[in-house]
Design a protein around this motif. Sequence first.
Motif, mmCIF file in Angstrom:
data_model
loop_
_atom_site.group_PDB
_atom_site.id
_atom_site.type_symbol
_atom_site.label_atom_id
_atom_site.label_comp_id
_atom_site.label_asym_id
_atom_site.label_seq_id
_atom_site.Cartn_x
_atom_site.Cartn_y
_atom_site.Cartn_z
ATOM 1 N N VAL A 131 0.852 -1.199 0.000
ATOM 2 C CA VAL A 131 0.000 0.000 0.000
ATOM 3 C C VAL A 131 0.877 1.233 0.000
ATOM 4 C CG1 VAL A 131 -1.860 -1.191 1.211
ATOM 5 C CG2 VAL A 131 -0.177 0.049 2.525
ATOM 6 N N GLY A 132 0.311 2.291 -0.522
ATOM 7 C CA GLY A 132 1.075 3.539 -0.604
ATOM 8 C C GLY A 132 1.209 3.959 -2.046
ATOM 9 N N GLY A 133 1.359 5.231 -2.239
ATOM 10 C CA GLY A 133 1.486 5.723 -3.609
ATOM 11 C C GLY A 133 2.924 5.982 -3.937
ATOM 12 N N GLN A 134 3.192 7.103 -4.486
ATOM 13 C CA GLN A 134 4.580 7.461 -4.808
ATOM 14 C C GLN A 134 5.290 7.757 -3.492
ATOM 15 O OE1 GLN A 134 4.020 10.767 -7.351
ATOM 16 N NE2 GLN A 134 3.416 9.530 -9.108
ATOM 17 N N GLY A 135 6.525 7.358 -3.442
ATOM 18 C CA GLY A 135 7.245 7.585 -2.192
ATOM 19 C C GLY A 135 7.167 6.365 -1.285
ATOM 20 N N GLN A 136 6.661 6.522 -0.082
ATOM 21 C CA GLN A 136 6.703 5.448 0.901
ATOM 22 C C GLN A 136 5.706 4.343 0.604
ATOM 23 O OE1 GLN A 136 9.038 5.405 3.404
ATOM 24 N NE2 GLN A 136 8.351 3.302 3.556
ATOM 25 N N LEU A 137 6.194 3.124 0.614
ATOM 26 C CA LEU A 137 5.342 1.949 0.427
ATOM 27 C C LEU A 137 5.373 1.131 1.708
ATOM 28 C CD1 LEU A 137 6.565 0.859 -3.135
ATOM 29 C CD2 LEU A 137 4.531 2.182 -2.573
ATOM 30 N N VAL A 138 4.257 0.507 2.025
ATOM 31 C CA VAL A 138 4.180 -0.366 3.200
ATOM 32 C C VAL A 138 3.629 -1.708 2.750
ATOM 33 C CG1 VAL A 138 3.129 -0.725 5.456
ATOM 34 C CG2 VAL A 138 3.818 1.573 4.771
ATOM 35 N N ALA A 139 4.318 -2.774 3.142
ATOM 36 C CA ALA A 139 3.889 -4.121 2.762
ATOM 37 C C ALA A 139 3.059 -4.726 3.892
ATOM 38 C CB ALA A 139 5.108 -4.991 2.476
ATOM 39 N N LEU A 140 1.894 -5.270 3.549
ATOM 40 C CA LEU A 140 1.036 -5.969 4.509
ATOM 41 C C LEU A 140 1.022 -7.439 4.117
ATOM 42 C CD1 LEU A 140 -1.892 -3.386 4.515
ATOM 43 C CD2 LEU A 140 -0.131 -3.656 6.255
ATOM 44 N N HIS A 141 1.601 -8.279 4.962
ATOM 45 C CA HIS A 141 1.755 -9.690 4.632
ATOM 46 C C HIS A 141 0.539 -10.480 5.067
ATOM 47 C CE1 HIS A 141 6.067 -9.667 3.377
ATOM 48 N NE2 HIS A 141 5.982 -8.481 3.958
ATOM 49 N N SER A 142 0.284 -11.567 4.345
ATOM 50 C CA SER A 142 -0.976 -12.286 4.535
ATOM 51 C C SER A 142 -0.918 -13.351 5.631
ATOM 52 C CB SER A 142 -1.387 -12.950 3.212
ATOM 53 O OG SER A 142 -0.360 -13.835 2.794
ATOM 54 N N GLN A 143 0.276 -13.752 6.026
ATOM 55 C CA GLN A 143 0.356 -14.796 7.063
ATOM 56 C C GLN A 143 0.881 -14.213 8.368
ATOM 57 O OE1 GLN A 143 2.535 -18.137 5.450
ATOM 58 N NE2 GLN A 143 1.223 -18.232 3.657
ATOM 59 N N GLU A 144 1.400 -15.073 9.227
ATOM 60 C CA GLU A 144 1.769 -14.620 10.566
ATOM 61 C C GLU A 144 2.939 -13.637 10.521
ATOM 62 O OE1 GLU A 144 2.373 -17.581 9.187
ATOM 63 O OE2 GLU A 144 3.796 -18.790 10.363
ATOM 64 N N SER A 145 3.010 -12.800 11.534
ATOM 65 C CA SER A 145 4.130 -11.872 11.650
ATOM 66 C C SER A 145 4.563 -11.820 13.115
ATOM 67 C CB SER A 145 3.739 -10.481 11.167
ATOM 68 O OG SER A 145 2.697 -9.962 11.964
#
Lengths: 285, 508
Positions: free
Chosen positions: B66-80
């Motif tokens: 998620v995120g547009g230009q610049g900073q992106l953040v990854a949201l993982h689908s399994q455990e963290s």
Amino acid sequence: MDSWFDGIVKDAVREAPRRYAQWDDGVFQMVALPAIARMARSCGADGEASRRLMAGYVAAMVEGVGLGYIPAPLGEDEVWPNLLSYLLVRVVPWALPRSTKGDRLQTLAELWNLGEGLLAEPMWVNRYVVARAEGLWELDCLADWLVGVLEPVLTPPPPPSWAGPFGVKRLDLGETDDHFLPGAMHLAAPSLLCVQHREQEDTFVSILLRRGGETSVIGETPDLGRYAQAEGAAEVEAVAGGLRIGAAAVELTHVGVVAELVVASAGFVVVSAEDSQLLWVVESP
Amino acid sequence: MTDPQELVLGWLVEGRAGVSAEGALTFAHRASPPLVEKLRLAYDWIASTAIHTPYQDMEFGPARVVGGQGQLVALHSQESYSAFILMPLLTLMTSRRLLFIGAPGRGKTTMATVMALLSGYTLEEARRGIQHGHPQLTQADLLGSPLPSQLIRAEVAGDIVVSWRRWLRLRVKIVDEYNRIPTKTQSALLSLMAEGYAELYEQVIETGRSAWFLTANDEQGGGTFPVIEALKDRIDVVVRCTPFHARFLDQLIGRIEGGSRPEDFVPSELVFGPEELDRIDAAVRAVEVPVAVREVLGFFVGQLDFCRRASSELSYMNKDTLHLSGRRVGHVCNEDCPLDKQENLCTQTETGVSARAYQTLIHYAKALAYFRGRAAVDTEDVRQLMPWVLHERLAPNLHSAFFQKTEHQVHLTDRVGWIRQLFDRAVAQHAAYQPLRQATMALKAGWEAGVDGLSTVELQHRMQAVQARMEDVLKRQELNGPVYEDLVLLKNLYYDYQRRLSQRRAGR
């Protein structure tokens, strides 16, 4: 909170965080304490027997919260996750003080053992039993009641012949929910069918498949899981106005266009139709 | 299918609840859950009650970005998981050595103390067992000493009875601010950590299997005394503590109001006895490392040591050759080396990876796979662990053209991100390189299948095939890290066949 059992609760709760990894004080305050207060009202006046019963009940509630058996407050559409929590919170405060059995603490202990034993079974068994427990307000014969509820789903039915003559029973799911439109169907156990609401994917109605025309709607349940049955139960084909099972033709009145079809190797074919709240349950001898 | 009558009767007979003679409802002890479940409960309890950190930096499963230009953040689908909590648990499971680094007051000693409590020690025992680094710490402070009366009475050194410090036998050993221990005393600590024993007056104490937790306030390991390299090298993983997040302010206030501390206790049902820790150790070691994972790991590790400019001899084309001559990678990794600096991994690192680090990584990967409930390690386990195992072992080549690019400069400050990036590139290159390696792998498989049944002529043919393959590789492929690894492998195979032929001729 009345003072006569305040001390009982404080003593039981004091060491709880040091014993239980899953101790949730919020659950205890919001779910267990109100039930304890109801139990105190039902028990009536202070007395040795009442004290012991309350102490036992509080100990059971603390153990239930500590082990994660008792859930956080349930939303409007949520169901109790297991029989033990349902009985402890909903039923025991009313039913146990009214129990006619001599030793009510023994009844409580047996209730606990049955409920905790059931927790070791697959989730679908727990959810099915909870669905059947609505209206259970009598604890004295809980073991017998549980055997009766489990028997149809745990006892293997005799193998079906798939040779006819086939019985047909219609179930109207609109009687369970006015707006329920049958969608995808799957087996949760050999004799347990889950029917998904076509428009609300988290809503299911479960059906208990029983020979002798005894198939019945259990009611709204969560998804009870998936049972993978062996292939090759019977050759079934939807045809105009009904089904062909092997060489036999089975008429399904008013079925229209078949939407979904499930074959259970226990000897059933369940059919839904487009734009209908009905299910047709075909039973093999 | 089950008889419901029997099932229900069994629950009634074997159930835990009963009524005592005094008329009280009692519960028998619950059977301990499977050990892996208990470990996960321990993690959940620590994360929800003892150590509050929102930073989940070990994430599994496909990511939605998620995120547009610049900073992106990854949201993982399994455990963290938070490495700050999970890595100490894995260290407890493997009886290895972990160093917490970070600014003061961020929970380093607390986390180590919680590990001691999980192993069954009381808070008092855990606290008394902590060795606090300070400039006056002597070897006797650390290990113990004989009573003066013993020294006076003894006629030979062997008669002296050493009063060993109690902490030496603890299953969990904590050394706080290890970088404030004087160099001379560090040597005693090294012996304990490396060899598992200490010696004084000709007497030896074995420390037994133990997990070590060390803390240091300064990321460079600096402090009052520099840490000797051998001691640094014995640390298996380095974990950074995380900054506080305002989300947990209420919990902090609650602690002040309740007068409690996170390390006051752990729930009794989470405590692991010595026998349980031993069983966990055995179960972890039994976790499989599939061939596919070994290959990727080998491919990655093989590239880091390689340096084409270190020598013209194949066997010496590595960074050790450079360092032994007093040079650094930056001296030779320049435009005179034809390899693409943006693609080849060798340019990014000053050092390679030792066999010891390799072993550590595999051991922790097994522990992580076990914790996640898997029978075998997968590449993702390795990827998640790599930054913590290599954190202090892998130094970047600061002069590499790779880091001159703007988008790569962040890797000079974020060691974890840099190491993950290295591994990700290696995985991608491994996949791309596979078709080119098939002939080499076939030759390797031929040797590993066994050659005892082959005739002398067949052995000679095999040896010639290896030579032909080497010629082909040298002619067609650029000498980079992966090719170098294959050439070393092929040369090794060649000599294996040659040795076998010599043995045949000698009648052995």
